[in-house]
Write an enzyme that holds these catalytic residues in place. Structure first.
Site, PDB file in Angstrom:
ATOM      1  N   GLU A   9       0.801  -1.225   0.000  1.00 61.64           N
ATOM      2  CA  GLU A   9       0.000   0.000   0.000  1.00 61.64           C
ATOM      3  C   GLU A   9       0.834   1.274   0.000  1.00 61.64           C
ATOM      4  OE1 GLU A   9      -0.297  -2.541   2.147  1.00 61.64           O
ATOM      5  OE2 GLU A   9      -2.255  -2.539   3.125  1.00 61.64           O
ATOM      6  N   ASP A  82      -2.001  -5.209   3.542  1.00 64.62           N
ATOM      7  CA  ASP A  82      -2.109  -5.537   4.968  1.00 64.62           C
ATOM      8  C   ASP A  82      -2.931  -6.797   5.216  1.00 64.62           C
ATOM      9  OD1 ASP A  82      -0.565  -3.399   5.715  1.00 64.62           O
ATOM     10  OD2 ASP A  82      -2.239  -2.097   6.255  1.00 64.62           O
ATOM     11  N   ASP A  84      -5.615  -8.000   6.640  1.00 60.69           N
ATOM     12  CA  ASP A  84      -6.961  -7.903   7.191  1.00 60.69           C
ATOM     13  C   ASP A  84      -7.962  -7.800   6.040  1.00 60.69           C
ATOM     14  OD1 ASP A  84      -6.544  -5.329   6.247  1.00 60.69           O
ATOM     15  OD2 ASP A  84      -6.520  -4.386   8.220  1.00 60.69           O
ATOM     16  N   GLU A  86      -9.578  -5.275   4.818  1.00 59.22           N
ATOM     17  CA  GLU A  86      -9.317  -4.148   3.933  1.00 59.22           C
ATOM     18  C   GLU A  86      -8.146  -4.461   3.009  1.00 59.22           C
ATOM     19  OE1 GLU A  86     -11.414  -0.780   3.093  1.00 59.22           O
ATOM     20  OE2 GLU A  86     -11.684  -1.989   4.906  1.00 59.22           O
ATOM     21  N   TYR A 298       1.488  -5.918  13.399  1.00 59.49           N
ATOM     22  CA  TYR A 298       0.334  -5.234  12.789  1.00 59.49           C
ATOM     23  C   TYR A 298      -0.549  -4.622  13.866  1.00 59.49           C
ATOM     24  CZ  TYR A 298      -3.319  -4.253   9.407  1.00 59.49           C
ATOM     25  OH  TYR A 298      -4.232  -3.620   8.599  1.00 59.49           O
ATOM     26  N   ARG A 300      -3.703  -3.332  13.787  1.00 57.71           N
ATOM     27  CA  ARG A 300      -5.167  -3.457  13.794  1.00 57.71           C
ATOM     28  C   ARG A 300      -5.518  -4.889  14.191  1.00 57.71           C
ATOM     29  NH1 ARG A 300      -4.296  -0.055   9.273  1.00 57.71           N
ATOM     30  NH2 ARG A 300      -5.116   2.046   9.656  1.00 57.71           N
ATOM     31  N   HIS A 344      -4.462 -12.147  13.931  1.00 56.80           N
ATOM     32  CA  HIS A 344      -3.215 -11.447  14.220  1.00 56.80           C
ATOM     33  C   HIS A 344      -2.825 -11.649  15.676  1.00 56.80           C
ATOM     34  CE1 HIS A 344      -4.502  -9.623  10.551  1.00 56.80           C
ATOM     35  NE2 HIS A 344      -5.421  -8.879  11.130  1.00 56.80           N
TER      36      HIS A 344
END
Length: 704
Positions: A9, A82, A84, A86, A298, A300, A344
């Site tokens: 990203e 990432d 997740d 998203e 990570y 989140r 995670h």
């Protein structure tokens, strides 16, 4: 020509990963999402199984062209967004745009950006996970259905520019409900009576407990007078001394929620700032000889699970730095909440050996402070419990019992490194006090008796920290949504943040009432939490996402049809100020804009006069002697002359009220290593940088 193209990203993440992969790999950044639903329309075909109509995000053309050019030259593409929902969605959009074969293992996932983690991930790529993609896509469509169907109704019935959101509306309701609870609160009187003793070994205080060892309240002055009369002239004897050993366990490693809460308590960070700085620590920073490296896992996550290798490294580190008795016999395991996603780990440093002090010189102040918080929390979580000796002393005088408590740390354990902060709770200082030696049967000297009146207090307004905690406990939103939700409700003018507490605006209360009356399910806490659980089931492949959308949309359509027919227009009167419009003479009113409140003429559109709300800083302009005022620009607060535009004098640093003894210009506060220093704002008066120090970054206009 590179054999492999890797897409992440951000450029920072690309830089860190690139150094681990070698010359065969080209690493490029997509700069976040590349496709989304169009802003100009609903973008969802409700009649065709809620098929989304994605378009390329405006401004991403050059990025996509660069990625397509690189794609042509590469033998294989790896999508490393990432780990997740998203990130999975970003990877899927990229695969679609770049014609990547989705039947091949093209997805690479790692939870920390370190050499071993990155290389291990590339040894075991996987296919895109369409359950994750469906969960993200369902959330996006749910939010679009609410926003694009409900917001126009609010525009017509209440005020243009309003918006409703599936999660944001519930967050506003929490704040409104709390405010109304505070307004309805009726304080109740109560009293405390303390006996302050002076013994040879020192002072201590005991508080009235009750009569004959039975807990008794003191609701009013008459109850206090009866107590004072009962103990007047009576001997105070020690009835009981109870000593016990208490163990205190460390807090688990951070989750997204607990990190945001603790950074607010201890560092004063807004939730959005915490996530921004944590992103920098995760994606990688240059730390000297080691180069660019990801410093934390990570950020989140709602899991507290920790990798075995990280625990082993931490236990060895603790034994070497603090001693073997600071290491628990077995590695600590923390229970994870029922609704937590365990994909995670908890948030931890990628290596506990990378101490905050060792890398401090390579980090900004905010990066260092947040990394130190994460490092200390993780290290403490792997340490032995603390042991406290606690003492409770019961003292009686003619049947009235007083109680003194105290404790002393016998073995600090994890407290040698870190203790968790608290929200809205009284200090524990009294509980930590060590009592002087006292024995049962001992008669104490006559104390000083201090009665004090109190009143019960209403529940506190939400801070960012306590609102995040409430949203997590109620199951509203997910780790990635807390910070943007709070930013949205502030930007919309539904709430304001004053002295770090949320207050609802009149607009916020009106919108909440409207939604409660007409869209009860949509703004219901339990229903919103239920939807989050359904999204989790979609991620696990246990629920059909189209069916969920059909059920939700059916209820929404029914509520919309009913509200359209029955809801009357709501008039919101703007709050009037005492400032007169210099163009037409009307009293100006307060409005909410992108950068906060401002003053506007109520005669719009005939009169379009607006002006900022200014706050004097107690210092006069050295050019024209008019007061300097605080102003807010797009990026920061600055201090300018209230005589603008006639006088353009401006300071970028806060004036202190003191004047320079050499040139009589304002002295300002300038950030420096170790704190803040006082410097002169007038650079031209001190060309040789002699005392007093001058503010090198200040650019003043029209200086004489």
């Amino acid at each position: 020509m590179s054999e492999y193209l890797v897409i992440v990203e951000s450029p920072a993440k690309a830089k860190t990963i690139g150094k681990y992969l070698g010359k065969k790999y080209t690493v490029k950044a997509s700069m976040g999402h590349v496709r989304d639903l169009p802003k100009s329309q609903l973008g969802v075909d409700v009649e065709k199984n809620f098929e989304p109509k994605y378009i390329t995000i405006r401004g991403k053309g050059d990025v996509i062209k660069s990625l397509r050019d690189a794609r042509k030259k590469a033998k294989k593409v790896f999508l490393a967004a990432d780990p997740d929902r998203e990130g999975e969605a970003i990877a899927w959009h990229l695969a679609t745009l770049l014609d990547v074969n989705q039947d091949e293992a093209c997805r690479v996932v790692f939870h920390e950006i370190t050499k071993d983690a990155v290389r291990d991930a590339f040894h075991q790529p996987r296919k895109l996970n369409h359950h994750l993609i469906n969960a993200q896509q369902t959330r996006r469509i749910l939010d679009r259905l609410v926003g694009y169907r409900l917001s126009p109704l609010l525009w017509r019935k209440v005020k243009k520019g309003l918006s409703a959101g599936r999660v944001q509306s519930v967050a506003v309701r929490l704040i409104v409900d709390r405010e109304r609870e505070i307004r309805a609160f009726e304080p109740q009187e109560y009293w405390t009576v303390d006996a302050q003793f002076q013994v040879p070994e020192g002072k201590f205080k005991a508080r009235f407990y009750g009569y004959d060892n039975t807990k008794t309240e003191l609701p009013d002055r008459s109850a206090v007078d009866a107590l004072l009369e009962k103990i007047d002239g009576q001997p105070f004897a020690v009835e009981r001394v109870k000593r016990s050993e208490r163990r205190r366990n460390p807090s688990p490693p951070f989750t997204t929620s607990s990190l945001q809460q603790e950074a607010a308590r201890k560092l004063g960070f807004r939730a959005s700032k915490t996530m921004s700085v944590a992103q920098q620590l995760y994606e990688g920073l240059d730390v000297g000889a080691e180069g660019s490296v990801g410093l934390i896992t990570y950020m989140r996550t709602d899991s507290t699970r920790i990798a075995e290798t990280a625990q082993t490294e931490a236990r060895q580190f603790i034994a070497e730095r603090y001693g073997a008795n600071y290491v628990p016999k077995e590695a600590r395991q923390f229970s994870t909440k029922n609704n937590a996603q365990d994909a995670h780990e908890g948030i931890r440093p990628t290596s506990v050996l990378r101490t905050p002090e060792a890398i401090k010189e390579h980090l900004s102040r905010d990066q260092y402070r947040l990394y130190k918080l994460i490092w200390e929390r993780f290290v403490a979580s792997q340490m032995a419990h603390a042991v406290l000796d606690t003492t409770t002393v019961d003292i009686s005088a003619n049947g009235a019992w007083f109680r003194a408590t105290g404790s002393v740390v016998k073995f600090p354990g994890f407290m040698a490194v870190y203790t968790e902060g608290t929200d809205d709770q009284p200090s524990e200082e009294q509980d930590k006090k060590l009592l002087p030696p006292i024995e049962e049967g001992q008669v104490l000297p006559e104390p000083e008796v201090v009665p004090e009146q109190h009143f019960t207090e209403p529940p506190p307004r939400y801070s960012e920290s306590s609102l995040v905690k409430a949203m997590e406990e109620l199951g509203i939103g997910r780790p990635s949504t807390y910070a943007p939700t709070m930013e949205t409700i502030l930007k919309r003018g539904y709430v304001v943040l004053d002295q770090k507490r949320f207050f609802p605006t009149e607009l916020g209360e009106i919108v909440v009432d409207l939604l409660v009356q007409n869209f009860r399910q949509l703004i219901d806490v339990d229903f919103t939490a239920h939807l989050e659980k359904q999204l989790d089931l979609i991620e696990e492949g246990k629920t059909d996402w189209v069916q969920l959308l059909e059920e939700f949309n059916r209820e929404l359509e029914a509520d919309l049809e009913k509200a359209e027919a029955t809801l009357e227009h709501v008039q919101i009167a703007d709050e009037e100020s005492d400032v007169e419009c210099e163009k037409c003479g009307r009293k100006m009113v307060y409005k909410h804009g992108r950068y906060g409140k401002f003053l506007a003429c109520p005669g719009f559109p005939e009169c379009r006069n607006t002006k900022p709300i200014v706050k004097e800083v107690g210092v006069d302009c050295p050019i024209c002697s008019k007061p300097l005022v605080e102003r807010r620009g797009k990026r920061k607060v600055f201090f300018g002359c209230s005589g603008y535009p006639d006088c353009e004098y401006v300071l970028w640093d806060r004036p202190t009220g003191a004047l320079c003894p050499v040139c009589y210009h304002p002295m300002v506060e300038k950030k420096a290593k170790g704190g803040v220093k006082l410097v002169c704002s007038n650079e031209s008066a001190h060309p040789d940088a002699a005392t007093p120090e001058r503010s090198k970054g200040t650019k003043n206009k029209k200086l004489s």
